[in-house]
Design an enzyme around this catalytic site. Structure first.
Site, mmCIF file in Angstrom:
data_model
loop_
_atom_site.group_PDB
_atom_site.id
_atom_site.type_symbol
_atom_site.label_atom_id
_atom_site.label_comp_id
_atom_site.label_asym_id
_atom_site.label_seq_id
_atom_site.Cartn_x
_atom_site.Cartn_y
_atom_site.Cartn_z
ATOM 1 N N ASP A 96 5.713 -8.239 4.337
ATOM 2 C CA ASP A 96 5.759 -9.159 2.912
ATOM 3 C C ASP A 96 7.521 -9.296 1.772
ATOM 4 O OD1 ASP A 96 5.531 -7.456 1.287
ATOM 5 O OD2 ASP A 96 3.102 -7.883 0.975
ATOM 6 N N ASP A 270 -3.530 -11.291 8.012
ATOM 7 C CA ASP A 270 -3.659 -10.173 6.999
ATOM 8 C C ASP A 270 -4.834 -10.575 6.188
ATOM 9 O OD1 ASP A 270 -2.038 -9.658 4.073
ATOM 10 O OD2 ASP A 270 -1.553 -11.578 5.133
#
EC number: 2.4.2.29
Length: 380
Positions: A96, A270
């Site tokens: 991320d 996720d």
């Protein structure tokens, strides 16, 4: 045509929904979609070895840019040979951007056009993260899939604030693209924001699609809105994204949200949910969640889930796992974490088969009835 390091291959679209069966090709291998990605925040999925993750069927895992930047440092990881070598994982990794972690530090951050100033949660020192820095960190980490730096506005923030936020996120995305040093072997995704406002989601998606990213993420969900509100946003957002590129819904891991996201055309998910609740003794099973520390399991010598063929369920009883957790033995957390991860990865395997068989809506109904969902009590 741009030669992306990340490629999406659509195999089949389910007849009755927007669900897509496909695969994503990366420099470190190919994984099927839809796929749930375990989260390895600190370059490890808590208590699980790489070998265990492979046995679970995790074709890709996620690591966190913010945390690895602070400790041990992205430059150290680069000197080790990159994140794959550092953590001994030879399959795809997604990182991320750090944006969500900065968003979560609401009391200690300041957002400007240049980036975000915030306090290091480890030692209180002042830190600065810009779009360029977020890309530089991820270039050093060497992940297969990277995220653009974005602001994640709260779902219920005022329209004018969210509009300014998505416009800034689009400018940040463009800056990140220009700063990207490794477009040949790392795929950078744009992140669509806009809270619950359809016109702002449309504007955000249009801006990012025009930049021609190899894939697109849907951000700003699973941040306090209702399940119905999330589905409504997906209903009008996923059709805005290119059919020939991956779609990633960030931070979602509840079983019903996974299935409903797939129905609406999402390919990747996720969440820390399966390992976080496992550490507290909560297990996902085909008949709903099970709080294994409860006294009624003290002499229950059956598996966590009678319909599960994971390592935990094939070898250990509820009574034994309860004993381990009550005694604060790490092995208990390992067993519950393994099971919960397997449950979600295997759920996605079943979803892929349901797409192939064109019966995803029937699968959803049967699954949720067994799991015990209702609107007033959304169990995990």
């Amino acid at each position: 045509m741009t030669d992306y390091p990340i490629k999406y291959r659509l195999i089949k679209t389910e007849k009755h929904t927007g669900a897509r069966l496909g695969e994503i090709i990366t420099p470190h291998g190919t994984f099927p979609t839809p796929m749930f990605m375990p989260v390895g925040t600190q370059a490890t999925v808590k208590t699980q070895s790489p070998e265990e993750l492979k046995a679970i069927g995790s074709g890709i895992i996620l690591s966190n840019t913010y945390h690895l930047w602070l400790r041990p440092g992205d430059e150290l990881i680069a000197r080790s040979g990159g994140l794959h070598k550092f953590m001994n994982w030879d399959q795809p990794i997604l990182t991320d951007s750090g944006g969500f972690q900065v968003y979560s530090l609401a009391d200690s951050r300041n957002i400007t056009e240049e980036g975000v100033t915030f306090k290091n949660h480890l030692n209180g020192s002042k830190m600065f993260l810009s779009p360029e820095k977020a890309i530089s960190i991820q270039n050093n980490l060497g992940s297969d899939i990277m995220m653009s730096f974005d602001e994640c506005p709260q779902f219920y923030q005022p329209y004018d604030y969210v509009k300014k936020s998505i416009e800034r996120t689009s400018r940040w995305a463009e800056r990140g693209l220009k700063a990207h040093r490794r477009p040949h072997d790392q795929g950078l995704f744009g992140i669509v924001q806009g809270a619950g406002f359809e016109d702002l989601r449309r504007q955000s998606a249009a801006d990012l699609v025009a930049m021609d990213f190899p894939g697109y993420s849907i951000g700003g969900l699973a941040v306090g809105e209702s399940h119905e509100e999330m589905n409504a946003v997906l209903d009008f957002t996923t059709p805005l994204l290119p059919e020939n590129k991956p779609r990633y819904l960030m931070g979602v891991g509840a079983p019903d949200s996974l299935i409903d996201g797939v129905i609406r055309g999402v390919d990747m998910f996720d969440c820390v949910l399966p390992t976080r609740i496992a550490r507290n003794g909560t297990c996902m099973t085909s008949e709903g969640r099970l709080v294994i520390k409860n006294a009624k399991f003290a002499e229950d010598f059956t598996p966590l889930d009678h319909d599960c063929d994971c390592y935990t369920c094939q070898n250990y009883s509820r009574a034994y796992i309860r004993h381990l957790l009550k005694a604060d033995e790490t092995f208990g957390i390992r067993l519950t974490s393994y099971h919960n991860l397997y449950f979600l990865v295997n759920l996605m395997k079943k979803v892929r088969q349901a797409i192939m068989d064109d019966n995803l809506l029937e699968f959803r109904q049967d699954f949720l009835e067994r799991y015990g969902y209702n609107k007033s009590n959304r169990n995990f």
